[in-house]
Design a protein around this motif. Structure first.
Motif, PDB file in Angstrom:
ATOM      1  N   ALA A 133      27.463  48.555  41.759  1.00 44.34           N
ATOM      2  CA  ALA A 133      27.414  48.068  42.486  1.00 44.34           C
ATOM      3  C   ALA A 133      28.951  47.838  42.149  1.00 44.34           C
ATOM      4  O   ALA A 133      29.712  47.559  41.347  1.00 44.34           O
ATOM      5  CB  ALA A 133      26.967  46.667  42.468  1.00 44.34           C
ATOM      6  N   LEU A 134      29.830  48.408  43.189  1.00 45.84           N
ATOM      7  CA  LEU A 134      31.111  47.364  43.081  1.00 45.84           C
ATOM      8  C   LEU A 134      31.695  45.940  43.499  1.00 45.84           C
ATOM      9  O   LEU A 134      30.131  44.898  43.540  1.00 45.84           O
ATOM     10  CB  LEU A 134      31.489  48.181  44.850  1.00 45.84           C
ATOM     11  N   ARG A 135      32.231  45.799  42.339  1.00 49.36           N
ATOM     12  CA  ARG A 135      33.101  44.024  42.225  1.00 49.36           C
ATOM     13  C   ARG A 135      34.249  43.728  43.433  1.00 49.36           C
ATOM     14  O   ARG A 135      34.940  44.834  41.896  1.00 49.36           O
ATOM     15  CB  ARG A 135      32.432  43.699  41.084  1.00 49.36           C
ATOM     16  N   ILE A 136      34.229  42.646  43.491  1.00 47.26           N
ATOM     17  CA  ILE A 136      35.891  42.901  44.178  1.00 47.26           C
ATOM     18  C   ILE A 136      36.511  41.350  43.582  1.00 47.26           C
ATOM     19  O   ILE A 136      35.562  40.820  43.677  1.00 47.26           O
ATOM     20  CB  ILE A 136      36.295  42.804  45.502  1.00 47.26           C
ATOM     21  N   ARG A 137      37.180  41.555  43.143  1.00 49.86           N
ATOM     22  CA  ARG A 137      37.766  40.443  42.142  1.00 49.86           C
ATOM     23  C   ARG A 137      39.412  40.268  42.725  1.00 49.86           C
ATOM     24  O   ARG A 137      40.266  41.455  42.559  1.00 49.86           O
ATOM     25  CB  ARG A 137      37.958  40.495  40.667  1.00 49.86           C
ATOM     26  N   PRO A 138      39.862  39.045  42.168  1.00 48.64           N
ATOM     27  CA  PRO A 138      41.391  39.088  41.901  1.00 48.64           C
ATOM     28  C   PRO A 138      42.320  39.795  40.875  1.00 48.64           C
ATOM     29  O   PRO A 138      41.490  39.856  39.636  1.00 48.64           O
ATOM     30  CB  PRO A 138      42.008  37.747  42.231  1.00 48.64           C
ATOM     31  N   LEU A 139      43.467  40.222  40.804  1.00 44.19           N
ATOM     32  CA  LEU A 139      44.136  41.166  39.757  1.00 44.19           C
ATOM     33  C   LEU A 139      44.524  40.112  39.618  1.00 44.19           C
ATOM     34  O   LEU A 139      45.309  38.939  39.725  1.00 44.19           O
ATOM     35  CB  LEU A 139      44.857  42.347  40.396  1.00 44.19           C
ATOM     36  N   SER A 140      45.347  40.077  37.749  1.00 49.45           N
ATOM     37  CA  SER A 140      46.391  39.465  37.103  1.00 49.45           C
ATOM     38  C   SER A 140      46.837  40.314  36.406  1.00 49.45           C
ATOM     39  O   SER A 140      46.809  41.361  36.254  1.00 49.45           O
ATOM     40  CB  SER A 140      45.437  38.638  36.075  1.00 49.45           C
ATOM     41  N   PHE A 168      53.844  45.293  38.759  1.00 47.43           N
ATOM     42  CA  PHE A 168      53.071  44.413  38.824  1.00 47.43           C
ATOM     43  C   PHE A 168      52.755  43.251  38.992  1.00 47.43           C
ATOM     44  O   PHE A 168      52.431  41.877  39.655  1.00 47.43           O
ATOM     45  CB  PHE A 168      51.816  45.404  38.676  1.00 47.43           C
ATOM     46  N   ARG A 169      53.613  42.954  37.687  1.00 41.85           N
ATOM     47  CA  ARG A 169      53.365  41.233  37.156  1.00 41.85           C
ATOM     48  C   ARG A 169      54.325  40.223  37.513  1.00 41.85           C
ATOM     49  O   ARG A 169      54.169  39.487  37.961  1.00 41.85           O
ATOM     50  CB  ARG A 169      53.828  41.479  35.598  1.00 41.85           C
ATOM     51  N   ALA A 170      55.067  41.200  38.117  1.00 42.53           N
ATOM     52  CA  ALA A 170      56.520  40.164  39.553  1.00 42.53           C
ATOM     53  C   ALA A 170      56.125  40.091  40.183  1.00 42.53           C
ATOM     54  O   ALA A 170      55.854  39.408  41.150  1.00 42.53           O
ATOM     55  CB  ALA A 170      57.798  41.403  39.279  1.00 42.53           C
ATOM     56  N   GLU A 171      54.740  40.994  40.800  1.00 40.35           N
ATOM     57  CA  GLU A 171      54.125  41.084  42.154  1.00 40.35           C
ATOM     58  C   GLU A 171      53.277  39.796  42.148  1.00 40.35           C
ATOM     59  O   GLU A 171      53.312  38.728  43.124  1.00 40.35           O
ATOM     60  CB  GLU A 171      53.474  41.739  42.655  1.00 40.35           C
ATOM     61  N   PHE A 172      52.661  39.498  40.329  1.00 39.79           N
ATOM     62  CA  PHE A 172      51.200  38.481  40.943  1.00 39.79           C
ATOM     63  C   PHE A 172      51.933  37.149  39.949  1.00 39.79           C
ATOM     64  O   PHE A 172      51.416  36.098  41.056  1.00 39.79           O
ATOM     65  CB  PHE A 172      51.013  38.789  39.740  1.00 39.79           C
ATOM     66  N   SER A 173      53.492  37.464  39.802  1.00 41.31           N
ATOM     67  CA  SER A 173      53.987  35.705  39.645  1.00 41.31           C
ATOM     68  C   SER A 173      54.253  34.945  41.438  1.00 41.31           C
ATOM     69  O   SER A 173      54.464  33.676  41.352  1.00 41.31           O
ATOM     70  CB  SER A 173      54.440  35.982  38.865  1.00 41.31           C
ATOM     71  N   HIS A 233      53.124  33.639  46.991  1.00 42.21           N
ATOM     72  CA  HIS A 233      52.776  34.243  48.501  1.00 42.21           C
ATOM     73  C   HIS A 233      51.500  35.960  48.502  1.00 42.21           C
ATOM     74  O   HIS A 233      51.804  36.048  50.056  1.00 42.21           O
ATOM     75  CB  HIS A 233      54.412  34.444  49.594  1.00 42.21           C
ATOM     76  N   THR A 234      51.728  35.863  47.248  1.00 44.66           N
ATOM     77  CA  THR A 234      51.153  37.601  47.462  1.00 44.66           C
ATOM     78  C   THR A 234      49.662  37.733  46.378  1.00 44.66           C
ATOM     79  O   THR A 234      49.310  36.629  45.949  1.00 44.66           O
ATOM     80  CB  THR A 234      52.157  38.441  46.176  1.00 44.66           C
ATOM     81  N   LEU A 235      48.642  38.122  47.397  1.00 43.10           N
ATOM     82  CA  LEU A 235      47.764  38.260  46.591  1.00 43.10           C
ATOM     83  C   LEU A 235      47.542  39.951  46.854  1.00 43.10           C
ATOM     84  O   LEU A 235      47.466  40.923  47.413  1.00 43.10           O
ATOM     85  CB  LEU A 235      46.385  37.694  47.950  1.00 43.10           C
ATOM     86  N   TYR A 236      46.657  40.127  45.175  1.00 46.06           N
ATOM     87  CA  TYR A 236      46.714  41.493  44.915  1.00 46.06           C
ATOM     88  C   TYR A 236      44.662  41.485  44.242  1.00 46.06           C
ATOM     89  O   TYR A 236      44.777  40.740  43.818  1.00 46.06           O
ATOM     90  CB  TYR A 236      47.620  41.571  43.774  1.00 46.06           C
ATOM     91  N   LEU A 237      43.656  42.490  45.457  1.00 43.72           N
ATOM     92  CA  LEU A 237      42.472  42.592  44.769  1.00 43.72           C
ATOM     93  C   LEU A 237      42.307  43.795  44.448  1.00 43.72           C
ATOM     94  O   LEU A 237      43.031  44.938  44.801  1.00 43.72           O
ATOM     95  CB  LEU A 237      41.935  42.174  45.893  1.00 43.72           C
TER      96      LEU A 237
END
Length: 169
Positions: A11-18, A44-49, A52-56
């Motif tokens: 099964a796939l799992r969709i989750r927020p990234l960090s 990516f770390r800069a984007e996560f911070s 206004h952004t969300l990474y899944l």
């Protein structure tokens, strides 16, 4: 069941990234976009911070195999989304994972009543077809957008869901 409906796969799992996911994302970017300045872990770390952004991401067999990043921009009464990146591990392509990511992104935009913008290489026909299947339209051309390859990009727009509904009636 997998994202494309096939039985027998984990099964796939969709989750927020960090920040924890940044090295894996950088590795995937290198595989997917090596000729066009792939993002590194720090990108990516800069984007996560950014607030206004969300990474899944999608995990299969406890491994991150697909991801998407979106920004929510503008005033609340006229919010827009911009897809910053989307990718699928080459070993897992063709299984509906990009479609699953797009379903998530479009649902988030629809919840907020937001249009979605993106850029895509003009020679990436599979991605263009996927985006068009989600209601995106080509609205512009950006010459030499991708560097260092110099590849051109289409700017594409998916109107907000209320605008899509108006067009259908």
């Amino acid at each position: 069941m997998s994202a494309d409906g096939h039985q027998g796969e984990a099964a796939l799992r969709i989750r927020p990234l960090s920040d924890f996911d940044a090295p894996r994302l950088a590795h995937l970017e290198q595989q997917l976009f090596s000729g066009d300045n792939p993002w590194c872990a720090e990108d990516f770390r800069a984007e996560f911070s950014q607030p206004h952004t969300l990474y899944l991401g999608i995990e299969l067999d406890q491994q991150l195999v697909a991801y998407a990043g979106v920004a929510f921009l503008g005033p609340a009464h006229q919010l827009e989304c911009e897809i910053h990146t989307i990718g699928v591990d080459p070993a897992y392509q063709g299984r509906g994972l990009a479609r699953a990511m797009m379903n998530q992104v479009c649902a988030l935009a629809d919840q907020r009543g937001a249009a979605i913008f993106l850029e895509v290489r003009t020679d990436n026909e599979p991605a263009i077809g996927l985006y068009e299947a989600f209601g995106f339209q080509r609205i512009g051309l950006r010459r030499n957008y991708y560097q260092p390859s110099g590849a051109d990009a289409f700017t594409m727009l998916r109107p907000c869901s209320s605008d899509l509904a108006k067009g259908a009636s």
